[in-house]
Design a protein around this motif. Sequence first.
Motif, PDB file in Angstrom:
ATOM      1  N   VAL A  17       0.834  -1.209   0.000  1.00  0.00           N
ATOM      2  CA  VAL A  17       0.000   0.000   0.000  1.00  0.00           C
ATOM      3  C   VAL A  17       0.864   1.253   0.000  1.00  0.00           C
ATOM      4  O   VAL A  17       2.029   1.224   0.385  1.00  0.00           O
ATOM      5  CB  VAL A  17      -0.920   0.038   1.249  1.00  0.00           C
ATOM      6  CG1 VAL A  17      -1.946  -1.087   1.206  1.00  0.00           C
ATOM      7  CG2 VAL A  17      -0.121   0.004   2.551  1.00  0.00           C
ATOM      8  N   LYS A  18       0.239   2.346  -0.443  1.00  0.00           N
ATOM      9  CA  LYS A  18       0.897   3.648  -0.322  1.00  0.00           C
ATOM     10  C   LYS A  18       0.155   4.467   0.734  1.00  0.00           C
ATOM     11  O   LYS A  18      -1.040   4.746   0.591  1.00  0.00           O
ATOM     12  CB  LYS A  18       0.890   4.395  -1.656  1.00  0.00           C
ATOM     13  CG  LYS A  18       1.486   5.781  -1.478  1.00  0.00           C
ATOM     14  CD  LYS A  18       1.371   6.670  -2.690  1.00  0.00           C
ATOM     15  CE  LYS A  18       1.562   8.114  -2.227  1.00  0.00           C
ATOM     16  NZ  LYS A  18       1.413   9.083  -3.292  1.00  0.00           N
ATOM     17  N   LEU A  19       0.891   4.837   1.771  1.00  0.00           N
ATOM     18  CA  LEU A  19       0.313   5.647   2.837  1.00  0.00           C
ATOM     19  C   LEU A  19       0.596   7.118   2.573  1.00  0.00           C
ATOM     20  O   LEU A  19       1.754   7.499   2.347  1.00  0.00           O
ATOM     21  CB  LEU A  19       0.940   5.234   4.177  1.00  0.00           C
ATOM     22  CG  LEU A  19       0.611   6.129   5.378  1.00  0.00           C
ATOM     23  CD1 LEU A  19      -0.880   6.058   5.715  1.00  0.00           C
ATOM     24  CD2 LEU A  19       1.458   5.731   6.584  1.00  0.00           C
ATOM     25  N   ILE A  31       2.048  18.238  -4.249  1.00  0.00           N
ATOM     26  CA  ILE A  31       1.263  17.363  -5.119  1.00  0.00           C
ATOM     27  C   ILE A  31       0.555  18.197  -6.188  1.00  0.00           C
ATOM     28  O   ILE A  31      -0.094  19.207  -5.875  1.00  0.00           O
ATOM     29  CB  ILE A  31       0.206  16.578  -4.296  1.00  0.00           C
ATOM     30  CG1 ILE A  31       0.878  15.578  -3.348  1.00  0.00           C
ATOM     31  CG2 ILE A  31      -0.794  15.865  -5.217  1.00  0.00           C
ATOM     32  CD1 ILE A  31      -0.076  14.853  -2.420  1.00  0.00           C
ATOM     33  N   GLY A  32       0.687  17.777  -7.418  1.00  0.00           N
ATOM     34  CA  GLY A  32      -0.029  18.438  -8.509  1.00  0.00           C
ATOM     35  C   GLY A  32       0.553  19.764  -8.939  1.00  0.00           C
ATOM     36  O   GLY A  32       0.006  20.424  -9.829  1.00  0.00           O
ATOM     37  N   SER A  33       1.662  20.198  -8.321  1.00  0.00           N
ATOM     38  CA  SER A  33       2.211  21.528  -8.643  1.00  0.00           C
ATOM     39  C   SER A  33       3.078  21.502  -9.900  1.00  0.00           C
ATOM     40  O   SER A  33       3.241  22.518 -10.567  1.00  0.00           O
ATOM     41  CB  SER A  33       3.046  22.056  -7.471  1.00  0.00           C
ATOM     42  OG  SER A  33       4.242  21.300  -7.337  1.00  0.00           O
ATOM     43  N   ALA A  35       5.444  13.000  -6.089  1.00  0.00           N
ATOM     44  CA  ALA A  35       4.688  14.259  -6.091  1.00  0.00           C
ATOM     45  C   ALA A  35       5.506  15.459  -6.542  1.00  0.00           C
ATOM     46  O   ALA A  35       6.633  15.666  -6.109  1.00  0.00           O
ATOM     47  CB  ALA A  35       4.100  14.559  -4.721  1.00  0.00           C
ATOM     48  N   GLY A  36       4.898  16.228  -7.436  1.00  0.00           N
ATOM     49  CA  GLY A  36       5.492  17.490  -7.855  1.00  0.00           C
ATOM     50  C   GLY A  36       6.325  17.411  -9.116  1.00  0.00           C
ATOM     51  O   GLY A  36       6.801  18.428  -9.611  1.00  0.00           O
ATOM     52  N   VAL A  37       6.516  16.206  -9.638  1.00  0.00           N
ATOM     53  CA  VAL A  37       7.249  16.099 -10.912  1.00  0.00           C
ATOM     54  C   VAL A  37       6.405  16.797 -11.988  1.00  0.00           C
ATOM     55  O   VAL A  37       5.188  16.612 -12.045  1.00  0.00           O
ATOM     56  CB  VAL A  37       7.467  14.607 -11.269  1.00  0.00           C
ATOM     57  CG1 VAL A  37       7.901  14.438 -12.711  1.00  0.00           C
ATOM     58  CG2 VAL A  37       8.494  13.999 -10.320  1.00  0.00           C
ATOM     59  N   MET A  67       4.511   9.318 -10.044  1.00  0.00           N
ATOM     60  CA  MET A  67       3.884  10.561 -10.529  1.00  0.00           C
ATOM     61  C   MET A  67       2.471  10.306 -11.055  1.00  0.00           C
ATOM     62  O   MET A  67       2.118   9.187 -11.419  1.00  0.00           O
ATOM     63  CB  MET A  67       4.735  11.154 -11.653  1.00  0.00           C
ATOM     64  CG  MET A  67       4.727  10.327 -12.916  1.00  0.00           C
ATOM     65  SD  MET A  67       5.730  11.013 -14.225  1.00  0.00           S
ATOM     66  CE  MET A  67       7.384  10.770 -13.641  1.00  0.00           C
ATOM     67  N   ASN A  68       1.710  11.368 -11.101  1.00  0.00           N
ATOM     68  CA  ASN A  68       0.361  11.307 -11.662  1.00  0.00           C
ATOM     69  C   ASN A  68       0.086  12.501 -12.569  1.00  0.00           C
ATOM     70  O   ASN A  68      -0.070  12.389 -13.775  1.00  0.00           O
ATOM     71  CB  ASN A  68      -0.648  11.249 -10.510  1.00  0.00           C
ATOM     72  CG  ASN A  68      -2.062  10.972 -10.951  1.00  0.00           C
ATOM     73  OD1 ASN A  68      -2.867  10.511 -10.163  1.00  0.00           O
ATOM     74  ND2 ASN A  68      -2.423  11.205 -12.197  1.00  0.00           N
ATOM     75  N   THR A  69       0.078  13.698 -11.958  1.00  0.00           N
ATOM     76  CA  THR A  69      -0.377  14.880 -12.689  1.00  0.00           C
ATOM     77  C   THR A  69       0.450  15.186 -13.926  1.00  0.00           C
ATOM     78  O   THR A  69      -0.101  15.600 -14.953  1.00  0.00           O
ATOM     79  CB  THR A  69      -0.401  16.101 -11.741  1.00  0.00           C
ATOM     80  OG1 THR A  69      -1.067  15.724 -10.530  1.00  0.00           O
ATOM     81  CG2 THR A  69      -1.130  17.269 -12.363  1.00  0.00           C
ATOM     82  N   ALA A  70       1.763  15.008 -13.837  1.00  0.00           N
ATOM     83  CA  ALA A  70       2.619  15.364 -14.981  1.00  0.00           C
ATOM     84  C   ALA A  70       2.175  14.615 -16.238  1.00  0.00           C
ATOM     85  O   ALA A  70       2.251  15.148 -17.347  1.00  0.00           O
ATOM     86  CB  ALA A  70       4.077  15.048 -14.667  1.00  0.00           C
TER      87      ALA A  70
END
Length: 264
Positions: A100-102, A161-163, A188-190, A209-212
Amino acid sequence: MQDALTIAGKSYQSRLLVGTGKYRDFQQTADALDASGCEIVTVAIRRVNLGQTAGEPNLLDFLPKNRYTLLPNTAGCYSADDAVRTLRLARELLDDHRLVKLEVLGDPNNLYPNMRETLKAAETLVKEGFDVMVYTSDDPIAARELEQIGCCAIMPLASLIGSGMGILNPWNLQLIIEQAKVPVLVDAGVGTASDAAIGMELGCDGVLMNTAIAAAQDPVRMARAMKLAVEAGREAHLAGRMPRRFYSATPSSPLEGVISSRKG
Ligand SMILES: CC(=O)[C@@H](O)[C@H](O)COP(=O)(O)O
């Protein structure tokens, strides 16, 4: 497996972990994951339907069976209790799933982690037999405590996150990497491929990563770029960069034996 990333006893060829939020739809999510070459896919249990909401589209129906290791995460949780409850639900939903990711957030505006609650939740989850990959601030002391508790991977933020601001504090990241005996992944932040490459060049074991990817103009193409960047950064790290010379030039070609018109 050559140069594998091993987390909680399982080895992976890809060092890029990808989130599943913010895509246009599940088909685009699936296409981006495919292009990224990732093997671990993180899913916000509170936001993405994996079967907990009957009658709604289920992400799992869009992903090839057994291709990905799912990494349920606690995005949206602001207390240890909330995070622990969410991951117990994930374990039930996904057949005794343990990896899991906490993430326990401390502020809805900057989404910075609440480290006191994160440490508390990590302690409970490790005792309950979860393999905990943990999102953390880039504080080396907190990172060490999380490792001592028994977390299987430490995931310091690059920036908010998301920046998409990239790695704000490579120096702290370096301190965390140097002391860690478990994998360290920047999370986060990539914002773009060079951020991922820099993280890997610094010696991170992977990047999440997600948002990038999801917020790129062309998510599938960006997913491919991130794959290449993580691979390039890893290769550069293993190759060992040349020493930096601060504003002092050396010619690229050797000077010995040069035919010169200059005398003396
Ligand atoms: C998907 C996930 O787990 C996020 O909470 C994570 O921290 C990624 O952040 P970015 O969206 O900035 O890549």
